[in-house]
Write a protein that holds these residues in place. Structure first.
Motif, PDB file in Angstrom:
ATOM      1  N   THR A   1      36.885  40.919  29.144  1.00 23.88           N
ATOM      2  CA  THR A   1      35.444  40.686  29.257  1.00 23.88           C
ATOM      3  C   THR A   1      35.021  40.771  30.720  1.00 23.88           C
ATOM      4  N   ALA A   2      35.827  40.150  31.582  1.00 20.20           N
ATOM      5  CA  ALA A   2      35.486  40.173  33.007  1.00 20.20           C
ATOM      6  C   ALA A   2      35.499  41.603  33.530  1.00 20.20           C
TER       7      ALA A   2
ATOM      8  N   SER B   1      36.073  32.994  36.167  1.00 22.62           N
ATOM      9  CA  SER B   1      36.886  33.059  37.384  1.00 22.62           C
ATOM     10  C   SER B   1      37.389  34.478  37.619  1.00 22.62           C
ATOM     11  N   CYS B   2      37.775  35.182  36.549  1.00 22.86           N
ATOM     12  CA  CYS B   2      38.251  36.556  36.748  1.00 22.86           C
ATOM     13  C   CYS B   2      37.121  37.444  37.245  1.00 22.86           C
ATOM     14  N   GLU B   3      35.914  37.207  36.741  1.00 23.52           N
ATOM     15  CA  GLU B   3      34.771  38.010  37.182  1.00 23.52           C
ATOM     16  C   GLU B   3      34.586  37.865  38.689  1.00 23.52           C
ATOM     17  N   GLU B   4      34.625  36.605  39.149  1.00 28.68           N
ATOM     18  CA  GLU B   4      34.462  36.385  40.593  1.00 28.68           C
ATOM     19  C   GLU B   4      35.539  37.127  41.382  1.00 28.68           C
TER      20      GLU B   4
ATOM     21  N   THR C   1      45.380  32.599  39.808  1.00 27.62           N
ATOM     22  CA  THR C   1      44.841  31.277  40.103  1.00 27.62           C
ATOM     23  C   THR C   1      43.757  30.920  39.089  1.00 27.62           C
ATOM     24  N   GLY C   2      42.894  31.884  38.771  1.00 26.39           N
ATOM     25  CA  GLY C   2      41.827  31.629  37.812  1.00 26.39           C
ATOM     26  C   GLY C   2      42.371  31.243  36.448  1.00 26.39           C
ATOM     27  N   VAL C   3      43.376  31.972  36.011  1.00 26.42           N
ATOM     28  CA  VAL C   3      43.954  31.667  34.698  1.00 26.42           C
ATOM     29  C   VAL C   3      44.597  30.282  34.720  1.00 26.42           C
ATOM     30  N   MET C   4      45.281  29.957  35.817  1.00 26.73           N
ATOM     31  CA  MET C   4      45.931  28.657  35.904  1.00 26.73           C
ATOM     32  C   MET C   4      44.901  27.524  35.893  1.00 26.73           C
TER      33      MET C   4
END
Lengths: 361, 259
Positions: free
Chosen positions: A164-165, A232-235, A273-276
């Motif tokens: 999605t990101a 977070s992935c989008e950023e 980091t975002g996934v965590m």
């Protein structure tokens, strides 16, 4: 070319005298810490003498006393700007200290109370056949459940969220992109219990009433996790400079390969980091798991699709609800285990970031 | 294999806004053509239409024809990705891939396209391209170091090596020296003079001395007025443009008198 004549200025401006402060001596580097220690000692003595001894009051008196004295000293010896600087520095440090109080207190409490019961035995046995006040039993079934359900939630959420990101950053345009962004924002704000209820309703529709299992818990967690992963992935993907995409296109690389081989590797550290962070957000969820995976499992259940499954947060909740001394001990040990698991996850994320991040040397 | 570029009646739009109006020119193979003109006059925009890089910007589109030898790069059956393999590009700011070593940066055009190379073949391409970009001697002992560890000028030459590694026929350079110091600029200019023996080179520059030094042909772009589209004012041999331009506008620009 130019017609203007260069001529000496008619009147010379007298040189401005150096501001006296430029020559003023600064406070010695050791002065602030010495002053702080002095204020702390005096405050402690004073409070003892008055019989008002209390660590909190002592800290407040010390902080305020230090702020007043350092500002005054600096204003007298240095200058006003320096005095302001000293005051604000003191305020910033005080705020930092205040922010650390709950954190340190929490860690201290969890460590001191959790270590009572956290041992190999606690980590390797379940609560099967253990009565509430019996001096036995452990959290193995809950650890297993937490790990399995979180893993399944991650396996569902990370691909969906990451793609999605990627869609939002690399491909999306116009209405659809705005709609997705809006709904992701809305989903971020969903109360976790609602996510649980949603899955309960879904399970009743699909399998009939009373069918709680670990998969239901995992899905309710992934409902909570997907929007966090997307955001977070989008950023992180947006941080990848456009120049790298252009460099890749200019080499005749198709867009999808550019995304897979240039954008994702460049952003890998941030993505991990975002996934965590998203995992850490859901690993402590309690409410949806009580509804979906059940709160009364006591035996080891490694099957996500059959029967109730305990998890660490629900373990803590049900132990506290039983209310005995030993139950509290188990709850604290469970809390410590949970924190350790999260810390290990973050450690893993840092290692991934460290080894895969773009290097410059 | 250098190729000729033939542009006729090209208009570039961003959405409804006409950015560049009616450009026609011929760019000869094995020559250096410089685009000069004030900022915002559309020379970079026009440059990007020569390998369809402008399509990366949402809403950008062109009308008109660009022929690469005899192939219309805007024909409906032409894949922009194929065009970009044929027409390479070097950007204003050096942009080596930060995740890759120097070695991998050079063969990025192959690796990113999933083209398998034998080790010996890859070694050969890397050495040939780095030699071509005058960088081999400086980096041959540290090919496994990250591309970002090089200095700005070296990074830009690495980007040129990366662009020539895939053997394009045309090389577009969008202000390749504007982020570099004079020494690095000199290195790149020398390189351009060497590269023109094998490639068709188009360079956008703000530096008129640079245009005068490196180019065979110079094209001057200017805005017709504020909010009006950019236009090709004059194109001709560099010598002539800088000594006896036909248009008053060109003369004003190169002598530093505007308007």
């Amino acid at each position: 070319m130019s017609a203007t004549k260069l001529s000496a200025p008619e009147k010379t401006v007298p040189p401005r005298p150096l501001a006296p402060s430029l020559g003023a001596k600064p406070l010695p580097a050791l002065f602030p810490p010495t002053l702080l220690a002095g204020v702390a000692l005096v405050a402690a003595g004073l409070l003892y003498a008055l019989g008002w001894w209390n660590p909190a009051v002592w800290a407040i008196v010390t902080a305020v006393g230090y702020m007043v004295l350092i500002t005054a000293a600096s204003a007298l010896i240095e200058n006003r700007r320096k005095a302001k600087d000293r005051l604000v520095t003191a305020i910033v440090y005080t705020c930092f200290g205040i922010a650390m109080v709950p954190l340190v207190s929490l860690l201290w409490t969890v460590l001191s109370k959790g270590l009572v019961r956290l041992d190999g035995y606690f980590l390797t046995v379940s609560m099967n056949g253990v009565t509430p006040s019996m001096d036995a039993g452990g959290a193995y079934h809950a650890i297993l459940g937490t790990l399995l359900m979180t893993l399944m939630a991650a396996l569902i959420s990370v691909p969906i969220g990451l793609m999605t990101a990627i869609y939002l950053v690399e491909y999306g345009q116009g209405r659809l992109k705005r709609a997705i962004t809006f709904f992701v924002d809305v989903m971020t704000g969903i109360p976790s219990i609602v996510a649980g209820l949603f899955v309960v309703a879904l399970w009743i529709l699909l399998f009939g009433p009373g069918k709680t299992n670990g998969a239901a818990g995992a899905i309710s967690l992934s409902v909570l996790m997907i929007p966090v992963v997307v955001r977070s992935c989008e950023e992180m993907l947006r941080l990848v400079p456009n120049e790298l995409r252009e460099a890749s296109y200019a080499l005749g690389v198709p867009k999808w390969l550019t995304v897979v081989k240039v954008v994702l590797p460049t952003a890998i550290a941030g993505l991990t980091t975002g996934v965590m962070l998203a995992l850490a957000r859901v690993i402590g969820e309690t409410a949806p798991l009580i509804l979906t995976a059940g709160s009364s499992a006591v035996a080891i259940n490694a099957n996500l699709f059959e029967g109730q499954m305990m998890s660490l947060p629900v373990f803590i909740y049900s132990q506290v609800r039983m209310g005995g001394v030993i139950n509290y001990e188990r709850a604290w040990a469970g809390a410590l285990t949970l924190i350790i698991i999260v810390m290990l996850l973050f450690l893993a994320a840092r290692l991934v970031s460290h080894f895969f991040a773009p290097k410059t040397r | 294999m250098a190729k000729r570029i033939d542009v006729s009646g090209l208009h570039v739009y961003y959405g409804d806004f006409l950015a560049v109006e009616d450009v026609s020119m011929t760019i000869e193979p094995r020559s250096v053509t410089a685009f000069i003109g004030s900022s915002g006059c559309g020379k970079s925009t026009f440059l990007r239409t020569l390998n369809r890089m402008h399509e990366v910007t949402p809403g950008a589109r062109v009308e008109g024809k660009v022929l690469l030898d005899d192939q219309d790069i805007y024909a409906p059956d032409v894949d922009p990705v194929e065009v970009r393999r044929e027409v390479g590009m070097v950007f204003q700011r050096p942009n080596p891939f930060p995740t890759m070593s120097i070695y991998d940066n050079v063969i990025a055009g192959y690796k990113l396209n999933n083209r398998r190379l034998r080790k010996s073949e890859a070694d050969e391409i890397v050495e040939r391209s780095l030699r071509g970009a005058n960088l081999w001697e400086e980096v041959k002992d540290r090919l496994d170091r990250p591309g970002a560890s090089l200095s700005g000028g070296q990074q830009q030459r690495l980007c040129i090596a990366r662009a020539i590694a895939v053997e394009p026929s045309v090389l577009l350079m969008d202000e390749p020296c504007s982020a570099l110091d004079p020494i690095s600029t000199l290195a790149i200019e020398d390189l351009i003079s060497q590269l023109k023996e094998n490639y068709t080179i188009v360079i956008v520059t703000h530096n008129m001395q640079q245009a005068a030094r490196v180019s065979d042909v110079t094209a001057f772009f200017n805005l017709a007025g504020t909010g009006k589209p950019g236009k090709l004012i004059e194109i001709g041999e560099t010598n002539k443009i800088f000594t006896k331009p036909e248009k008053k506008e060109t003369e004003n620009y190169i002598t530093g008198r505007f308007g």
